[in-house]
Structure formats: structure tokens, C-alpha cells
Design a protein around this motif. Structure first.
Motif, PDB file in Angstrom:
ATOM      1  N   SER A 104       0.846  -1.196   0.000  1.00 45.88           N
ATOM      2  CA  SER A 104       0.000   0.000   0.000  1.00 45.88           C
ATOM      3  C   SER A 104       0.882   1.248   0.000  1.00 45.88           C
ATOM      4  N   ASP A 139       1.873   8.862   1.514  1.00 41.12           N
ATOM      5  CA  ASP A 139       0.522   8.500   1.064  1.00 41.12           C
ATOM      6  C   ASP A 139       0.409   8.598  -0.468  1.00 41.12           C
ATOM      7  N   GLU A 152       0.277   3.865   1.713  1.00 39.48           N
ATOM      8  CA  GLU A 152       0.037   4.586   2.962  1.00 39.48           C
ATOM      9  C   GLU A 152       1.338   4.877   3.720  1.00 39.48           C
TER      10      GLU A 152
END
Ligand code: IPD
Ligand code: CA
Ligand code: CA
Length: 271
Positions: free
Chosen positions: A80, A113, A82
Motif C-alpha cells: 500500500s 501516502d 500509505e
């Protein structure tokens, strides 16, 4: 979203990059361990691995919450975008490193992010450190890089690997041949990171290649965008950060011209 001190992170990343460069330079006289990865042209050496481990130790001890995606796999399993993510190619241009001991680079892109924050490309042998904090301009060593102005196609020098104008699995060999004829010249340096740093610094007017991994382009696209260059996939769509992409970067008007008059015109595959 965590508030990060990007100046401090960028300074530390540059300091570690220079230290890693010193270690690589001093390793030239040692015997290398060379292995193949996916095929006999896909090389990895003990220095690729050691350099990646060097960065991971530095980053993890200074910024324990940051994630690392490294080509050699010593970082985290990243699925991810993130948080704060370092995307590292410890040696981009390993074939050059092995055969020529020049024209290879350390490449580091730092994202939060999924948004680019810091780009660093260090041509170790040339001693050229290209860097940017997104929004604060791009630099070659201490000198600010000017914004890119476009050039006419007939005067453009583009980075292109000759693989893509010979029969290959990724693109019809006929698609790029007219482009090669139309431009002033083509160059191939064997390090995607250096080629992208050269676009950012105006030494190349555009660069295209059909399969790059996140660690190959993470820093380069930030440097290029920072000087008003354009970075997309080969079909003009956004590059997806965590996967392989065909990458096309260049000066603003030139990018559009090549995209519409050569690539989209002749390619059916616009994914
Ligand atoms: C390679 C180089 C090369 C590019 C390849 C990359 P590596 O990276 O950037 O120029 O054409 O696609 O894989 O393996 O030397 O880090
Ligand atoms: Ca690479
Ligand atoms: Ca590499």
C-alpha cells in the motif's frame, strides 16, 4: 497524516547517498560476486545488495515508522502507498557497473501516502547529485535546475533503447521507427535513473522505455515534474507507483507531440 520534516529527511538521504557512493567507489578494486536474476542480462552483484542493506539500516534506525521498497528485497513487503515510503534502487545500471564501472546511479524516491516528496539520483562516478524536495525546485549538486522549455522535434535528442526498434515482446518494432527518423538523435545510457536525471537537467529532451519498476522511476519522475517536465506512461496516462509501467517523460510540448503524432497514432494498446 504525519507531519514530516522533509528538509531533514532530504538532507539525511543525500548524506547517506554520498556515503554509499564512497563505499561503492572504494569497492572497485575488489572482486565482485555477480549473479543473474530473471535472465543472463539481468545482473545483481554483492554491492547492489550491500548498498540496499546500508540504506535500510540507516533509515530504520532513524525513521522506524517509514517503509522501504528496495529492488533487492531487503526492505518491507509493500502493498500500500500509505505512510512514508522510500523507494530505492541501490545501483541502477548494474550492467554498466559490472562492465564499465561508470554510468550507474543510486536512486531514491520518497513518497507520503502516494504523493512524491523527495527525489534523489546520484551518478556516483560523475559525482553528480540530482535532487529535489517537491515544490522547492530541483538541483544538480548545489545549482538550481531551470524549468524545461520545449524544443522542436527535429532538434530533439531522446533517450531510447534500441531494443524497442527491433522485434520484441512489448511493442511493434514499426511504431517507434518513424520517431527515431524524425528526431535529431537518440541516446541510450543504460541507467533509467540517469536518463531521467538527464531529462530533468535538459541533457535529453525526452526518454521512453517500455518496462520500468518503481525503483527505476520513483525519483526520476519527481525531478522531471519539478522542472515542469511531463511524466506519464507510454500512452499519456498516470504512472502507477507500485507496479511496472512503460514510461515516457519529456519536455512539455514535445511530450504531447510525440504522444499524439507517433505513439497513439500507431499503437492500438492504450491501456
Ligand atoms: C535497469 C536499468 C536499465 C533499464 C532496465 C532497468 P538495473 O535497472 O535502469 O537502463 O533499461 O529496465 O531494469 O537492473 O540496472 O537496476
Ligand atoms: Ca534499476
Ligand atoms: Ca538496480
Amino acid at each position: 497524516m504525519k507531519v514530516e520534516n522533509w528538509n531533514e529527511i532530504s538532507n539525511k538521504a543525500m548524506q547517506w547517498t554520498k556515503e554509499a557512493g564512497e563505499i561503492i567507489l572504494s569497492s572497485f578494486s575488489e572482486e565482485r560476486m555477480i549473479n543473474f536474476k530473471s535472465n543472463p542480462s539481468d545482473l545483481v552483484t554483492d554491492m547492489d545488495q550491500k548498498t540496499e542493506q546500508f540504506f535500510i539500516e540507516k533509515i530504520k534506525s532513524t525513521y522506524p515508522t517509514h517503509k522501504i521498497l528496495g529492488e533487492e528485497g531487503f526492505g518491507d513487503e509493500v502493498t500500500s502507498q500509505e505512510g512514508t515510503l522510500w523507494i530505492i534502487d541501490p545501483i541502477d545500471g548494474t550492467m554498466n557497473f559490472v562492465h564499465q564501472q561508470r554510468n550507474f546511479a543510486i536512486s531514491i524516491g520518497i513518497y507520503q501516502d502516494g504523493v512524491g516528496k523527495v527525489g534523489i539520483i546520484y551518478d556516483v562516478v560523475a559525482g553528480e547529485l540530482f535532487h529535489c524536495i517537491v515544490g522547492s525546485g530541483a538541483y544538480l549538486n548545489e545549482v538550481a535546475l531551470p524549468k524545461l522549455n520545449s524544443v522542436p522535434l527535429s532538434e530533439a535528442v531522446i533517450g531510447l533503447n534500441s531494443t524497442w526498434v527491433t522485434e520484441n515482446k512489448r511493442i511493434d518494432a514499426e511504431v517507434l521507427a518513424p520517431l527515431v527518423k524524425a528526431v535529431r538523435g537518440t541516446r541510450s545510457y543504460g541507467s533509467a535513473a540517469i536518463e531521467m536525471a538527464y531529462v530533468a537537467s535538459g541533457r535529453l529532451d525526452a526518454y521512453m522505455t517500455l518496462r520500468l519498476s518503481p525503483w527505476d522511476f520513483a525519483a526520476g519522475i519527481l525531478l522531471i515534474q519539478e522542472v515542469s517536465g511531463v511524466a506519464t506512461n507510454l500512452y499519456g496516462k498516470p504512472i502507477k507507483l507500485l507496479q511496472q509501467n512503460p514510461v515516457f517523460v519529456g519536455k512539455p510540448v514535445l511530450h504531447d507531440e510525440i504522444l499524439h503524432h507517433f505513439i497513439l497514432k500507431q499503437s492500438a494498446d492504450h491501456e
